[in-house]
Design a protein around this motif. Structure first.
Motif, PDB file in Angstrom:
ATOM      1  N   ASN A 164       0.796  -1.231   0.000  1.00  0.00           N
ATOM      2  CA  ASN A 164       0.000   0.000   0.000  1.00  0.00           C
ATOM      3  C   ASN A 164       0.828   1.280   0.000  1.00  0.00           C
ATOM      4  OD1 ASN A 164      -2.870  -0.106  -0.106  1.00  0.00           O
ATOM      5  ND2 ASN A 164      -2.826  -1.341   1.773  1.00  0.00           N
ATOM      6  N   PHE A 165       1.884   1.331   0.793  1.00  0.00           N
ATOM      7  CA  PHE A 165       2.568   2.621   0.925  1.00  0.00           C
ATOM      8  C   PHE A 165       3.220   3.055  -0.384  1.00  0.00           C
ATOM      9  CE2 PHE A 165       1.908   1.760   5.356  1.00  0.00           C
ATOM     10  CZ  PHE A 165       1.665   3.014   5.866  1.00  0.00           C
ATOM     11  N   ALA A 166       3.905   2.123  -1.038  1.00  0.00           N
ATOM     12  CA  ALA A 166       4.550   2.477  -2.308  1.00  0.00           C
ATOM     13  C   ALA A 166       3.504   2.781  -3.377  1.00  0.00           C
ATOM     14  CB  ALA A 166       5.459   1.335  -2.763  1.00  0.00           C
ATOM     15  N   THR A 167       2.443   1.996  -3.413  1.00  0.00           N
ATOM     16  CA  THR A 167       1.429   2.179  -4.454  1.00  0.00           C
ATOM     17  C   THR A 167       0.709   3.513  -4.280  1.00  0.00           C
ATOM     18  OG1 THR A 167       1.145  -0.221  -4.513  1.00  0.00           O
ATOM     19  CG2 THR A 167      -0.582   1.110  -5.547  1.00  0.00           C
ATOM     20  N   LYS A 168       0.338   3.817  -3.055  1.00  0.00           N
ATOM     21  CA  LYS A 168      -0.386   5.078  -2.811  1.00  0.00           C
ATOM     22  C   LYS A 168       0.490   6.288  -3.129  1.00  0.00           C
ATOM     23  CE  LYS A 168      -3.863   3.401   0.377  1.00  0.00           C
ATOM     24  NZ  LYS A 168      -4.439   3.391   1.716  1.00  0.00           N
ATOM     25  N   LEU A 169       1.773   6.193  -2.787  1.00  0.00           N
ATOM     26  CA  LEU A 169       2.674   7.321  -3.067  1.00  0.00           C
ATOM     27  C   LEU A 169       2.880   7.492  -4.575  1.00  0.00           C
ATOM     28  CD1 LEU A 169       4.641   9.525  -2.049  1.00  0.00           C
ATOM     29  CD2 LEU A 169       6.443   7.791  -2.143  1.00  0.00           C
ATOM     30  N   LEU A 170       3.192   6.415  -5.269  1.00  0.00           N
ATOM     31  CA  LEU A 170       3.587   6.568  -6.674  1.00  0.00           C
ATOM     32  C   LEU A 170       2.391   6.774  -7.593  1.00  0.00           C
ATOM     33  CD1 LEU A 170       6.654   4.238  -7.241  1.00  0.00           C
ATOM     34  CD2 LEU A 170       6.489   6.454  -6.171  1.00  0.00           C
ATOM     35  N   LEU A 171       1.218   6.297  -7.193  1.00  0.00           N
ATOM     36  CA  LEU A 171       0.031   6.544  -8.026  1.00  0.00           C
ATOM     37  C   LEU A 171      -0.797   7.712  -7.491  1.00  0.00           C
ATOM     38  CD1 LEU A 171      -1.267   2.977  -9.006  1.00  0.00           C
ATOM     39  CD2 LEU A 171      -0.006   4.618 -10.422  1.00  0.00           C
ATOM     40  N   ASN A 172      -0.333   8.293  -6.382  1.00  0.00           N
ATOM     41  CA  ASN A 172      -1.035   9.430  -5.791  1.00  0.00           C
ATOM     42  C   ASN A 172      -2.521   9.099  -5.615  1.00  0.00           C
ATOM     43  OD1 ASN A 172      -1.386  11.955  -4.719  1.00  0.00           O
ATOM     44  ND2 ASN A 172      -1.651  12.977  -6.707  1.00  0.00           N
ATOM     45  N   THR A 173      -2.783   7.998  -4.921  1.00  0.00           N
ATOM     46  CA  THR A 173      -4.149   7.520  -4.763  1.00  0.00           C
ATOM     47  C   THR A 173      -4.383   7.073  -3.330  1.00  0.00           C
ATOM     48  OG1 THR A 173      -5.766   5.906  -5.550  1.00  0.00           O
ATOM     49  CG2 THR A 173      -3.508   5.137  -5.435  1.00  0.00           C
ATOM     50  N   GLU A 174      -5.638   7.025  -2.953  1.00  0.00           N
ATOM     51  CA  GLU A 174      -6.006   6.467  -1.645  1.00  0.00           C
ATOM     52  C   GLU A 174      -6.615   5.076  -1.812  1.00  0.00           C
ATOM     53  OE1 GLU A 174      -5.347   7.348   1.470  1.00  0.00           O
ATOM     54  OE2 GLU A 174      -4.109   8.855   0.476  1.00  0.00           O
ATOM     55  N   ILE A 175      -6.727   4.610  -3.073  1.00  0.00           N
ATOM     56  CA  ILE A 175      -7.315   3.288  -3.317  1.00  0.00           C
ATOM     57  C   ILE A 175      -6.365   2.210  -2.799  1.00  0.00           C
ATOM     58  CG2 ILE A 175      -8.181   1.698  -5.102  1.00  0.00           C
ATOM     59  CD1 ILE A 175      -8.732   4.166  -6.846  1.00  0.00           C
ATOM     60  N   GLY A 176      -6.917   1.208  -2.163  1.00  0.00           N
ATOM     61  CA  GLY A 176      -6.093   0.177  -1.520  1.00  0.00           C
ATOM     62  C   GLY A 176      -5.510  -0.820  -2.518  1.00  0.00           C
ATOM     63  N   ILE A 177      -4.500  -1.532  -2.067  1.00  0.00           N
ATOM     64  CA  ILE A 177      -3.748  -2.446  -2.929  1.00  0.00           C
ATOM     65  C   ILE A 177      -4.600  -3.626  -3.429  1.00  0.00           C
ATOM     66  CG2 ILE A 177      -2.802  -3.784  -0.970  1.00  0.00           C
ATOM     67  CD1 ILE A 177      -1.001  -2.896  -4.256  1.00  0.00           C
ATOM     68  N   THR A 178      -5.579  -4.041  -2.641  1.00  0.00           N
ATOM     69  CA  THR A 178      -6.399  -5.186  -3.050  1.00  0.00           C
ATOM     70  C   THR A 178      -7.144  -4.873  -4.350  1.00  0.00           C
ATOM     71  OG1 THR A 178      -6.652  -5.675  -0.722  1.00  0.00           O
ATOM     72  CG2 THR A 178      -8.100  -6.859  -2.205  1.00  0.00           C
ATOM     73  N   ARG A 179      -7.563  -3.634  -4.504  1.00  0.00           N
ATOM     74  CA  ARG A 179      -8.246  -3.254  -5.752  1.00  0.00           C
ATOM     75  C   ARG A 179      -7.269  -2.932  -6.875  1.00  0.00           C
ATOM     76  NH1 ARG A 179     -12.260   1.408  -4.776  1.00  0.00           N
ATOM     77  NH2 ARG A 179     -12.196   1.451  -7.045  1.00  0.00           N
ATOM     78  N   LEU A 180      -6.096  -2.445  -6.526  1.00  0.00           N
ATOM     79  CA  LEU A 180      -5.184  -1.956  -7.580  1.00  0.00           C
ATOM     80  C   LEU A 180      -4.237  -3.028  -8.121  1.00  0.00           C
ATOM     81  CD1 LEU A 180      -4.176   1.560  -6.221  1.00  0.00           C
ATOM     82  CD2 LEU A 180      -5.578   1.054  -8.220  1.00  0.00           C
ATOM     83  N   ARG A 181      -4.038  -4.067  -7.356  1.00  0.00           N
ATOM     84  CA  ARG A 181      -2.985  -5.038  -7.719  1.00  0.00           C
ATOM     85  C   ARG A 181      -3.249  -5.684  -9.098  1.00  0.00           C
ATOM     86  NH1 ARG A 181      -5.346 -10.042  -7.948  1.00  0.00           N
ATOM     87  NH2 ARG A 181      -3.547 -10.524  -9.241  1.00  0.00           N
ATOM     88  N   GLY A 182      -2.157  -5.896  -9.798  1.00  0.00           N
ATOM     89  CA  GLY A 182      -2.262  -6.616 -11.064  1.00  0.00           C
ATOM     90  C   GLY A 182      -2.788  -5.787 -12.212  1.00  0.00           C
ATOM     91  N   ARG A 183      -3.028  -4.486 -11.960  1.00  0.00           N
ATOM     92  CA  ARG A 183      -3.517  -3.621 -13.051  1.00  0.00           C
ATOM     93  C   ARG A 183      -2.382  -2.705 -13.498  1.00  0.00           C
ATOM     94  NH1 ARG A 183      -9.109  -1.771 -10.397  1.00  0.00           N
ATOM     95  NH2 ARG A 183      -8.610   0.150 -11.478  1.00  0.00           N
ATOM     96  N   PRO A 184      -1.907  -2.851 -14.746  1.00  0.00           N
ATOM     97  CA  PRO A 184      -0.784  -2.019 -15.200  1.00  0.00           C
ATOM     98  C   PRO A 184      -1.230  -0.576 -15.467  1.00  0.00           C
ATOM     99  CG  PRO A 184      -1.519  -3.477 -16.960  1.00  0.00           C
ATOM    100  CD  PRO A 184      -2.374  -3.788 -15.768  1.00  0.00           C
TER     101      PRO A 184
END
Ligand code: URA
Length: 220
Positions: A137-157
């Motif tokens: 979550n921390f890396a994903t939220k920072l680099l995509l500038n999002t509050e959406i959680g990793i469970t929803r974002l994972r695996g989507r390029p």
């Protein structure tokens, strides 16, 4: 800044040298309170011209002692997942959002992320990987500038900065806790990264794109 027309090898050695200078600066960094409690700064490790870069959360106890990211149990799983897509640690680059261990492995605090994110931004700019894989979550939220959680974002390029693709996946520690289901989803995400790398065939974004002023605003 003007486009950089230096010959390719000149560009390569410049970015490698600048990365080394950035590391030297990080190793004596006192921009946040973690400087008081760390044993070592964990800047990042790997090929400075890697096609694939991983971004984790923060060093844990083993990393703080050894000065290298992902050397504990989570790192072993990362090595296994890499091996399964035919890659080794030495040919990728591995960094974290925070370069210093939060005491007791607590979550990174917003002020710490703010103080540290410039190092990560410069690492990504200098390495200019084709694919960035965010771990958790921390890396994903920072680099995509999002509050959406990793469970929803994972695996989507995502088409991302500097012509790179960004693929979020779970943090390996989550797979160690979450068992086969999480590990299986991570395997799918690593297979996706493999197919993206195979599709780009080593082509990189042109160097001059590194210096687009609008892109420099990315994550602050
Ligand atoms: N977890 C992380 O996010 N990074 C490390 O380097 C080790 C464990």
């Amino acid at each position: 800044m003007a486009p950089n027309y230096a010959p390719q090898w000149g560009v390569v050695s410049d970015s490698v040298q600048i990365l080394e200078a950035l590391k030297a600066r990080a190793l004596v960094c006192t921009q946040c309170g973690l400087a008081d409690t760390r044993t070592q700064v964990v800047f990042g490790v790997g090929d400075p011209r890697a096609r694939l870069m991983f971004v984790g959360e923060a060093p844990g106890q083993n990393e703080d002692l050894q000065g290298e990211p992902f050397v504990g149990a989570a790192g072993k799983l990362l090595d296994t997942l890499l091996d399964e897509i035919g890659m080794q640690r030495s040919e990728v680059y591995i960094a974290n959002v925070l370069k210093c261990r939060p005491p007791g492995n607590r979550d990174p605090r917003p002020d710490e992320i703010d103080s540290c994110k410039g190092y990560l931004r410069e690492q990504i700019r200098l390495i200019s990987p084709e694919v960035v894989m965010t771990l958790g979550n921390f890396a994903t939220k920072l680099l995509l500038n999002t509050e959406i959680g990793i469970t929803r974002l994972r695996g989507r390029p995502h088409s991302w900065w500097l012509g790179a693709m960004l693929v979020p996946t779970f943090h390996p520690a989550a797979a160690l806790r979450g068992g086969d289901r999480v590990a299986g989803q991570m395997r799918e995400d690593f297979a996706l990264v493999r197919s993206l790398l195979d599709a780009t065939r080593g082509e990189r974004a042109p160097m001059e794109r590194d210096f687009e002023p609008s892109q420099m605003e990315l994550f602050g």
